[in-house]
Design a protein around this motif. Structure first.
Motif, PDB file in Angstrom:
ATOM      1  N   MET A   1       0.843  -1.221  -0.082  1.00  0.00           N
ATOM      2  CA  MET A   1      -0.033   0.055  -0.069  1.00  0.00           C
ATOM      3  C   MET A   1       0.915   1.312   0.186  1.00  0.00           C
ATOM      4  N   ILE A   2       0.396   2.401  -0.513  1.00  0.00           N
ATOM      5  CA  ILE A   2       1.041   3.699  -0.691  1.00  0.00           C
ATOM      6  C   ILE A   2       0.189   4.771   0.057  1.00  0.00           C
ATOM      7  N   LEU A   3       1.022   5.409   0.921  1.00  0.00           N
ATOM      8  CA  LEU A   3       0.663   6.680   1.518  1.00  0.00           C
ATOM      9  C   LEU A   3       1.140   7.693   1.028  1.00  0.00           C
ATOM     10  N   HIS A   4       0.388   8.731   0.529  1.00  0.00           N
ATOM     11  CA  HIS A   4       1.143   9.919   0.180  1.00  0.00           C
ATOM     12  C   HIS A   4       0.708  11.097   0.953  1.00  0.00           C
ATOM     13  N   VAL A   5       1.880  11.606   1.687  1.00  0.00           N
ATOM     14  CA  VAL A   5       1.824  12.704   2.689  1.00  0.00           C
ATOM     15  C   VAL A   5       2.182  13.990   2.086  1.00  0.00           C
ATOM     16  N   THR A  94       9.787   1.718   2.594  1.00  0.00           N
ATOM     17  CA  THR A  94      10.408   2.387   2.103  1.00  0.00           C
ATOM     18  C   THR A  94       9.821   3.976   1.990  1.00  0.00           C
ATOM     19  N   LEU A  95      10.824   4.923   1.692  1.00  0.00           N
ATOM     20  CA  LEU A  95      10.242   6.299   1.707  1.00  0.00           C
ATOM     21  C   LEU A  95      10.836   6.937   0.444  1.00  0.00           C
ATOM     22  N   GLU A  96       9.962   7.629  -0.265  1.00  0.00           N
ATOM     23  CA  GLU A  96      10.564   8.315  -1.440  1.00  0.00           C
ATOM     24  C   GLU A  96      10.029   9.712  -1.450  1.00  0.00           C
ATOM     25  N   ILE A  97      11.080  10.446  -1.136  1.00  0.00           N
ATOM     26  CA  ILE A  97      10.868  11.864  -1.204  1.00  0.00           C
ATOM     27  C   ILE A  97      10.541  12.686  -2.444  1.00  0.00           C
ATOM     28  N   TYR A  98       9.278  13.069  -2.472  1.00  0.00           N
ATOM     29  CA  TYR A  98       8.969  13.657  -4.142  1.00  0.00           C
ATOM     30  C   TYR A  98       9.316  15.029  -4.224  1.00  0.00           C
ATOM     31  N   ASP A 101       7.899  19.189   0.267  1.00  0.00           N
ATOM     32  CA  ASP A 101       6.526  18.938   1.064  1.00  0.00           C
ATOM     33  C   ASP A 101       5.803  17.722   0.910  1.00  0.00           C
ATOM     34  N   GLU A 102       6.137  16.822  -0.023  1.00  0.00           N
ATOM     35  CA  GLU A 102       5.653  15.634  -0.361  1.00  0.00           C
ATOM     36  C   GLU A 102       6.262  14.430  -0.236  1.00  0.00           C
ATOM     37  N   SER A 103       5.834  13.071   0.355  1.00  0.00           N
ATOM     38  CA  SER A 103       6.567  12.280   0.231  1.00  0.00           C
ATOM     39  C   SER A 103       5.471  11.033  -0.172  1.00  0.00           C
ATOM     40  N   PHE A 104       6.194   9.641  -0.644  1.00  0.00           N
ATOM     41  CA  PHE A 104       5.571   8.651  -0.823  1.00  0.00           C
ATOM     42  C   PHE A 104       5.989   7.401   0.244  1.00  0.00           C
ATOM     43  N   LEU A 105       4.986   7.000   1.188  1.00  0.00           N
ATOM     44  CA  LEU A 105       5.406   5.858   2.064  1.00  0.00           C
ATOM     45  C   LEU A 105       4.652   4.616   1.551  1.00  0.00           C
ATOM     46  N   PHE A 106       5.791   3.813   1.426  1.00  0.00           N
ATOM     47  CA  PHE A 106       5.286   2.291   1.151  1.00  0.00           C
ATOM     48  C   PHE A 106       5.361   1.397   2.185  1.00  0.00           C
ATOM     49  N   VAL A 107       4.089   0.895   2.448  1.00  0.00           N
ATOM     50  CA  VAL A 107       3.893   0.012   3.802  1.00  0.00           C
ATOM     51  C   VAL A 107       3.415  -1.395   2.997  1.00  0.00           C
ATOM     52  N   PRO A 108       3.468  -2.393   3.940  1.00  0.00           N
ATOM     53  CA  PRO A 108       3.421  -3.643   3.523  1.00  0.00           C
ATOM     54  C   PRO A 108       1.574  -3.828   3.383  1.00  0.00           C
ATOM     55  N   ASP A 109       1.258  -4.459   2.432  1.00  0.00           N
ATOM     56  CA  ASP A 109      -0.110  -4.895   2.244  1.00  0.00           C
ATOM     57  C   ASP A 109      -0.491  -5.912   3.284  1.00  0.00           C
ATOM     58  N   ALA A 110      -1.403  -5.770   4.145  1.00  0.00           N
ATOM     59  CA  ALA A 110      -1.780  -6.622   5.077  1.00  0.00           C
ATOM     60  C   ALA A 110      -3.342  -6.621   5.557  1.00  0.00           C
ATOM     61  N   ARG A 111      -3.978  -7.707   5.327  1.00  0.00           N
ATOM     62  CA  ARG A 111      -5.291  -7.600   5.837  1.00  0.00           C
ATOM     63  C   ARG A 111      -5.730  -7.005   7.173  1.00  0.00           C
ATOM     64  N   ASN A 112      -4.714  -7.337   8.101  1.00  0.00           N
ATOM     65  CA  ASN A 112      -5.146  -6.835   9.676  1.00  0.00           C
ATOM     66  C   ASN A 112      -4.474  -5.486   9.923  1.00  0.00           C
ATOM     67  N   LEU A 113      -4.106  -4.843   8.873  1.00  0.00           N
ATOM     68  CA  LEU A 113      -3.604  -3.488   9.184  1.00  0.00           C
ATOM     69  C   LEU A 113      -4.679  -2.519   8.728  1.00  0.00           C
ATOM     70  N   ASP A 114      -4.942  -1.501   9.648  1.00  0.00           N
ATOM     71  CA  ASP A 114      -6.054  -0.313   9.571  1.00  0.00           C
ATOM     72  C   ASP A 114      -5.273   0.767   8.974  1.00  0.00           C
ATOM     73  N   TYR A 115      -5.220   1.015   7.641  1.00  0.00           N
ATOM     74  CA  TYR A 115      -4.482   2.073   6.910  1.00  0.00           C
ATOM     75  C   TYR A 115      -5.047   3.599   7.377  1.00  0.00           C
TER      76      TYR A 115
END
Length: 454
Positions: A1-5, A94-98, A101-115
């Motif tokens: 999963m990807i989080l864009h902050v 993994t963190l990608e500094i775009y 003021d913007e970054s992409f955060l790559f987190v594991p795909d997990a069913r029990n994780l509340d994104y």
């Protein structure tokens, strides 16, 4: 999963950290030399200001509406950005500094994780530790995450694509314009509109073959991402074909020594960027220009240059550009500045009031793959010694400030400018400095400018 902050109104929010009295006050941030508005918060946008507005045109309006104006303080913004990314790295693999003021955060795909909960925790931690408001978009692809981040700004700061039903996803895409999708610029948006594609849902349903034909392979990747397939990899560090460093002075400059000092500062910054990319340049170019070139009140085009590159303007204004080829590709500050100074001496003419100087590093090559010359001017041992010296130079200036170490031949310029031009007693009167009449303190990087708590 990807989080864009994304940090909301980042420059304005940075200025607000140490000024809690401005919590509800509209804030606008100006460019170098206080020229135009480069950033503004939502309050300013609601009052009718826009990014790119010349400050002299809206100055009275800002005063009348109570808008707080700041000069750009990139030292502060870069340090706050660094602090934000330290926090982000605690929550992802993994963190990608775009951008700053913007970054992409790559987190594991997990069913029990509340994104959604994870995004909320990141948002709260950033606010508690740095006091910067952020928005979080959560989705399986970068394109969808960017879109979700825009939607988050009007939905409490968090927008999680994974909790939507298929019907909700389709409705969201139907309401989101295709022109606002990440990677769809004005030209592509116009092409899509010509073929009846107005919404993101229309774009998602576009056949892959048609997407590649209409908006190239990058457009195809965008369509794939809208359909939930990752097609845009982590962006690699960009390598430039040339590196340019330039700036207009706050006043006019007539002396060669003043231009030389500014040229050194620009060369040092350009070489820093060059070395950061592990590149080497083969050609060095230098340009100088008088004030008339920036404001031709007659409205005429610039006259053609003669065989020396001199342009004859009314009032004897002047601009010139010169370049030299280095004996071999180099990323050594001493070699590049000596070449730049030689060019400046050739194109400088006394009796003119100069407004701008520029250095251009061209013919860039990957420093790791440079082919050696048969008749080299330096031995391998000399090159290794020079490289170690430059590495130490970079390391010290990165840690303690970019003017901590300078070339020995440049020291006399620093001294002359501090005694003759008032850079120590009254830096605002020095035309070599930026016109930053509204600059805030470097609260987080300078001991002398630490905020006092009473």
């Amino acid at each position: 999963m990807i989080l864009h902050v994304d940090a909301n109104s980042f420059y304005a929010s940075c200025e607000r950290i140490f000024r809690p009295d401005l919590f509800e006050t509209p804030i606008a941030v100006l460019s170098n030399n206080d020229g135009i508005i480069v950033a503004l918060d939502q309050h300013c946008k609601n009052l009718g200001l826009k990014r790119g507005d010349p400050y002299f045109k809206v100055k009275d309006l800002c005063n009348r509406l109570g808008i707080q104006v700041f000069s750009s303080n990139y030292t502060l913004y870069a340090d706050i950005s660094r602090r934000l990314n330290i926090i982000y790295s605690m929550y992802c693999q993994t963190l990608e500094i775009y951008s700053i003021d913007e970054s992409f955060l790559f987190v594991p795909d997990a069913r029990n994780l509340d994104y959604t909960q994870l995004g909320t925790q990141i948002k709260q931690t950033v606010w508690q530790q740095v006091h910067i408001p952020v928005s979080v978009g959560i989705a399986p692809t970068k394109t969808l995450a960017k879109m979700c981040n825009k939607l988050a700004k009007t939905n409490g700061g968090i927008f999680d694509w994974t909790v939507l039903t298929e019907k909700q996803k389709e409705s969201t895409l139907k309401q989101y314009p295709a022109k606002d999708i990440w990677g769809v610029g004005p030209a592509k948006a116009y092409t899509l509109l010509q073929h009846g594609i107005r919404t993101s849902l229309d774009l998602k349903k576009l056949p892959y073959a048609d997407a590649q034909k209409l908006i190239t392979v990058n457009g195809l990747r965008t369509v794939l991402e809208l359909n939930g397939s990752r097609a845009i990899d982590q962006i690699e560090r960009q390598h430039h074909d040339n590196i340019t460093q330039s700036r207009s002075f706050s006043g006019t400059v007539t002396k060669f020594e003043d231009l030389e000092k500014t040229l050194y500062d620009f060369t040092q910054e350009a070489v820093r960027r060059l070395r950061e990319e592990n590149s080497a340049c083969t050609v060095v170019g230098v340009m100088i220009m008088t004030a008339h070139n920036f404001c031709n009140s007659d409205g005429h085009k610039a006259p053609p240059a003669d065989n020396r590159g001199v342009r004859k303007y009314p009032g004897c204004d002047y601009s010139n550009y010169g370049f030299l080829h280095l004996p071999e590709p180099s990323k050594n500050l001493v070699e590049i500045f000596n070449c730049a100074r030689k060019i400046l001496a050739q194109i400088y003419r006394s009796g003119f009031s100069y407004k701008k100087v520029m250095i251009n590093l061209m013919g860039l090559q990957n420093a790791a793959g440079i082919q050696g010359e048969l008749f080299q001017t330096k031995s391998v041992q000399q090159k290794l010694r020079d490289e170690k010296l430059m590495q130490a130079f970079d390391k010290i200036n990165t840690k303690y400030g970019k003017t901590t170490l300078t070339l020995g031949q440049h020291t006399h310029l620093l001294y002359k400018n501090s005694t003759q031009h008032g850079t120590t007693d009254d830096p605002k009167n020095n035309p070599l400095n930026l016109a930053s009449c509204h600059k805030s303190a470097n609260y987080t990087t300078c001991l002398e400018e630490l905020p006092e708590v009473i």
